[in-house]
Design a protein around this motif. Sequence first.
Motif, PDB file in Angstrom:
ATOM      1  N   ALA A   1      10.564  42.182  41.333  1.00 35.33           N
ATOM      2  CA  ALA A   1      11.360  42.170  42.554  1.00 35.33           C
ATOM      3  C   ALA A   1      12.460  41.134  42.421  1.00 35.33           C
ATOM      4  O   ALA A   1      12.361  40.198  41.622  1.00 35.33           O
TER       5      ALA A   1
ATOM      6  N   GLU B   1      24.454  39.347  48.698  1.00 35.33           N
ATOM      7  CA  GLU B   1      25.255  40.548  48.459  1.00 35.33           C
ATOM      8  C   GLU B   1      26.511  40.284  47.621  1.00 35.33           C
ATOM      9  O   GLU B   1      27.007  41.191  46.949  1.00 35.33           O
TER      10      GLU B   1
ATOM     11  N   ALA C   1      25.580  41.366  44.242  1.00 37.02           N
ATOM     12  CA  ALA C   1      24.823  42.615  44.088  1.00 37.02           C
ATOM     13  C   ALA C   1      25.452  43.544  43.057  1.00 37.02           C
ATOM     14  O   ALA C   1      24.748  44.328  42.409  1.00 37.02           O
TER      15      ALA C   1
ATOM     16  N   GLU D   1      23.527  45.502  40.068  1.00 37.61           N
ATOM     17  CA  GLU D   1      23.637  46.945  39.819  1.00 37.61           C
ATOM     18  C   GLU D   1      23.814  47.238  38.335  1.00 37.61           C
ATOM     19  O   GLU D   1      23.200  48.164  37.784  1.00 37.61           O
TER      20      GLU D   1
ATOM     21  N   HIS E   1      12.024  46.511  43.204  1.00 33.29           N
ATOM     22  CA  HIS E   1      12.301  46.200  44.603  1.00 33.29           C
ATOM     23  C   HIS E   1      13.422  45.167  44.664  1.00 33.29           C
ATOM     24  O   HIS E   1      13.325  44.101  44.046  1.00 33.29           O
ATOM     25  N   VAL E   2      14.480  45.491  45.396  1.00 35.57           N
ATOM     26  CA  VAL E   2      15.597  44.570  45.551  1.00 35.57           C
ATOM     27  C   VAL E   2      15.838  44.315  47.037  1.00 35.57           C
ATOM     28  O   VAL E   2      16.000  45.250  47.815  1.00 35.57           O
ATOM     29  N   LEU E   3      15.821  43.056  47.416  1.00 31.37           N
ATOM     30  CA  LEU E   3      16.158  42.645  48.776  1.00 31.37           C
ATOM     31  C   LEU E   3      17.554  42.038  48.731  1.00 31.37           C
ATOM     32  O   LEU E   3      17.825  41.179  47.875  1.00 31.37           O
ATOM     33  N   VAL E   4      18.417  42.468  49.615  1.00 25.45           N
ATOM     34  CA  VAL E   4      19.799  41.989  49.621  1.00 25.45           C
ATOM     35  C   VAL E   4      20.081  41.253  50.931  1.00 25.45           C
ATOM     36  O   VAL E   4      19.831  41.790  52.014  1.00 25.45           O
TER      37      VAL E   4
ATOM     38  N   LEU F   1      22.926  49.882  45.404  1.00 16.74           N
ATOM     39  CA  LEU F   1      21.555  49.678  44.939  1.00 16.74           C
ATOM     40  C   LEU F   1      20.638  50.561  45.794  1.00 16.74           C
ATOM     41  O   LEU F   1      20.080  50.125  46.806  1.00 16.74           O
TER      42      LEU F   1
ATOM     43  N   HIS G   1      17.420  49.641  48.227  1.00 18.66           N
ATOM     44  CA  HIS G   1      17.315  48.205  48.506  1.00 18.66           C
ATOM     45  C   HIS G   1      16.901  47.975  49.956  1.00 18.66           C
ATOM     46  O   HIS G   1      17.096  48.847  50.829  1.00 18.66           O
TER      47      HIS G   1
END
Length: 571
Positions: free
Chosen positions: A135, A140, A143, A147, A157-160, A190, A193
């Motif tokens: 993860a 952002e 980001a 990518e 899993h990507v949290l932005v 993404l 996300h």
Amino acid sequence: MPETSVSMPPQGARKPWLKSYHPSVPAHIPPLEHASIGALFDDCCRRFSEHGAYACMGSTLSFRALAAEAEALAAFLQSLGLEKGDRVGVMMPNVLQNPITLFAVLKAGLTVVNINPLYTARELKHQLADSGAKALVVLENFAATVEQALPGTAVRHVLVTSLGDCLGFKGVIVNAVVRHVKKLVPRWSLPGHVPFRQALAKGRRLALSPVAVGPSDIAFLQYTGGTTGVSKGAILTHANLLSNMTQLGLWLETAFVTRPRPDRIVFLCALPLYHIFALTVNALMGLKLGGLNVLIPNPRDIPALVKEIGQNRITIFPGLNTLFNALLNNADFRTLDHSSLALTFGGGMAVQRPVAERWEAVTGCPIKEGYGLSETSPVATANRLDLADFTGAIGLPLSSTDVDIRDEAGLSLPLGETGEICIRGPQVMKGYWNMPEETARAIFPDGFFRTGDIGFMDENGLVKIVDRKKDMILVSGFNVFPNEIEEVVMTLEGVQECAAVGVADPHSGEAVKLFVVRRRPELTEDEIRAHCAKHLTNYKRPRHIEFRQELPKSPVGKILRRELRDIKTDA
């Protein structure tokens, strides 16, 4: 690595530094009070619940709020199926989301992989692939790099997050300005996300499952800067970090021997939290002491940084020589009230005496140098905090820490002789992630870690760095150390910054080349040469001098001699 016979007892066996300790500092740290950083976090957030923990861009997060946000995010991370020991990348500058994420990952029983947000896609891909991170939490603004880097990694899993996510209503305005006015967010995509605020909202409806985390479990994979080759992940356990916090806590108390202890300790956090120096000295020590960390997202904006310093009564200022120097060159900084400053702690690179002297003259607070590396969590040595003198040395080994000076064969050298600084203590890493051969090269069988730094120890146990092995210049068979040249040049009025490197020379093998940033535009080569002739023997004097508008620096402010050496030149 084969066992190495030692011809004499190492400095670690003799411990000459103990006689130089302040009477209140013990030779050994007591047993750790907590089994994990997460347990310490819960305890401190209860004790200091109403106190401010972090401030950034005009918003303050209390310890109570920090605990709630971290618990929610930890529960969300668990809901993704992440299990104890899984790695989570944290890729953002000093914003409130950073400590929330940091402590959430640890509370969930996971491992933090700190990532420089300015990495290129190539650098990021290496770190994600090497760590096996599943993860990633990213601002952002970066980001688009993620990518490009994600294919071929284990990240699922990507949290932005956005810059203003934790700033309340003001954050809406901040995000609009960052995206549409300043255009600091390149286009990115993404799929799948999760927005940071959405993750927090979902996590608040979930229950965090307790995870049994012990001292030997991995807390961080802290990647080295990679300036000497491929970036390596130092395996730092909970015990490593908890030990270093205990060592620093004992040392810190002596700072208040000669001045009253403030009711609240306020840290300036200008160095990035993804760097080991700020991680331990700011984030973790701030937690332990219930202090407020004033987060600086962009320390290169000196006027904005000076404004923040002026608005906060800073108690503890961790920094680098380049940061101190830049502030001293700002007229507004020199007029601030610095009476609250109890400790200025210099690390990351050598603090130059001219800078230290100017800093004390302006702030009234001497710079205290410490020394360490990612592999030592990081602090291994520090100067006494109750004494006013600037020693120009990196100080004494901390409690429970042994320092030995060894030659190329690994043999211990007598006091006063120059060799490689080697460190043993509870803060020394477990090894390099997935690199057993590198680990074997770095750590002797008796537990001493090879720093790659060259120095000596005097009869009082004070350690002095001469230079890095890789930066040493060989002129006609003589060793020339850039630190010495740079310190001499910095005493010349009109020099703002400088760096010395070795360049090929047909007569002497290598010659010294000096790069200079002028404070006084009319400064000439002849003035510099005359100054060096006065203070340096002939073979140490720069053969070549080049003036520049700025010097290349790492994200934490270290001057990158490597980049200067790599410049194609006819020098």
